[in-house]
Design a protein around this motif. Sequence first.
Motif, PDB file in Angstrom:
ATOM      1  N   THR A  47      80.189  40.819  18.790  1.00 55.77           N
ATOM      2  CA  THR A  47      80.903  41.909  19.445  1.00 55.77           C
ATOM      3  C   THR A  47      81.058  43.130  18.539  1.00 55.77           C
ATOM      4  N   THR A 109      80.847  48.182  21.564  1.00 56.03           N
ATOM      5  CA  THR A 109      81.155  49.013  22.728  1.00 56.03           C
ATOM      6  C   THR A 109      81.637  50.394  22.298  1.00 56.03           C
ATOM      7  N   LYS A 110      82.367  50.439  21.191  1.00 54.83           N
ATOM      8  CA  LYS A 110      82.899  51.709  20.703  1.00 54.83           C
ATOM      9  C   LYS A 110      81.776  52.625  20.217  1.00 54.83           C
ATOM     10  N   GLN A 112      78.922  53.123  21.519  1.00 54.71           N
ATOM     11  CA  GLN A 112      78.360  53.833  22.656  1.00 54.71           C
ATOM     12  C   GLN A 112      79.401  54.714  23.338  1.00 54.71           C
ATOM     13  N   GLU A 113      80.586  54.152  23.578  1.00 53.84           N
ATOM     14  CA  GLU A 113      81.602  54.871  24.351  1.00 53.84           C
ATOM     15  C   GLU A 113      82.086  56.134  23.646  1.00 53.84           C
TER      16      GLU A 113
END
Length: 282
Positions: A47, A109-110, A112-113
């Motif tokens: 993750t 995820t961070k 990309q976001e």
Amino acid sequence: MSTQTPSYTMEINNFSQRNAPIRSNLFRSYSCNWYVTVYPKGNGIYTHMSMYLDVANSPSMSQGWWRHAGFRFVIVNQSNVAKSERLATSHMFNERKPNRGFKKALPLTKLQEERFLVNDKLKIEVYVDVYNILGILDTHVLPEKKHKTVCVNGFQVLDSQVKSADIIFETHPETALYIYPQDPQLKTAYINILLRIYETLYNNPLEKITENELSNVSKGLLDLTQAGFKLEWLREKLEKVSEERKKLSGYEAQAWELEKQLKNLELMMCNLKAEIKLKAEN
């Protein structure tokens, strides 16, 4: 972002397509060779991105070697530099533990976001401070980058460091009167630690200084004091900055609590308006 020059800048193209660990080129800091290893999909955890600082050529180094170093990774948010991720720690590198880093450096995820990637390229700045060294540094050393240096009070410093060095020695002339190391490389290592501590405490915005950085500053001051530097003035500054940082943290916590209460009130008001509207319609 700090005005300090990175020891090394690593740029990784096609980052989102990478799966295998990525090893940087060797780079030199404080007469020591290093490299960075990045795990784009995590090291045993899927993750987060993982990353580590490694001592180069550690198997071929003299038995019993060690080097005590503080280091910092800055994962640069190229869309908004103020949102860059900063990770700092210190470690006693030795033949049993030649690397140290962060297993959970940044959630995937961070990446990309929050747009850390631009054209699928990731940029990482590496800052290394070596506090103490024992043993032969490296069997093969890389050539030093050629930077113009200036002698200030018996120390060789970079052009960009001259202003800070002048302020230190003019304001506090006792600082380096009785230092023990005479080896030029070690003297340079110590003056760089001193200048980086000075920049952290005097030039960095208070809200940008982390607890890890303050801890590393404290350790650096201890090492410099043991080497003979007179730094009572700098320790007083550290205590003042630490106290101000605690107060700021308290204010930030209060602001967060007030913001939370305001959002709850807004939600209650929204629900009340919806209830009044529903009654009016009926």
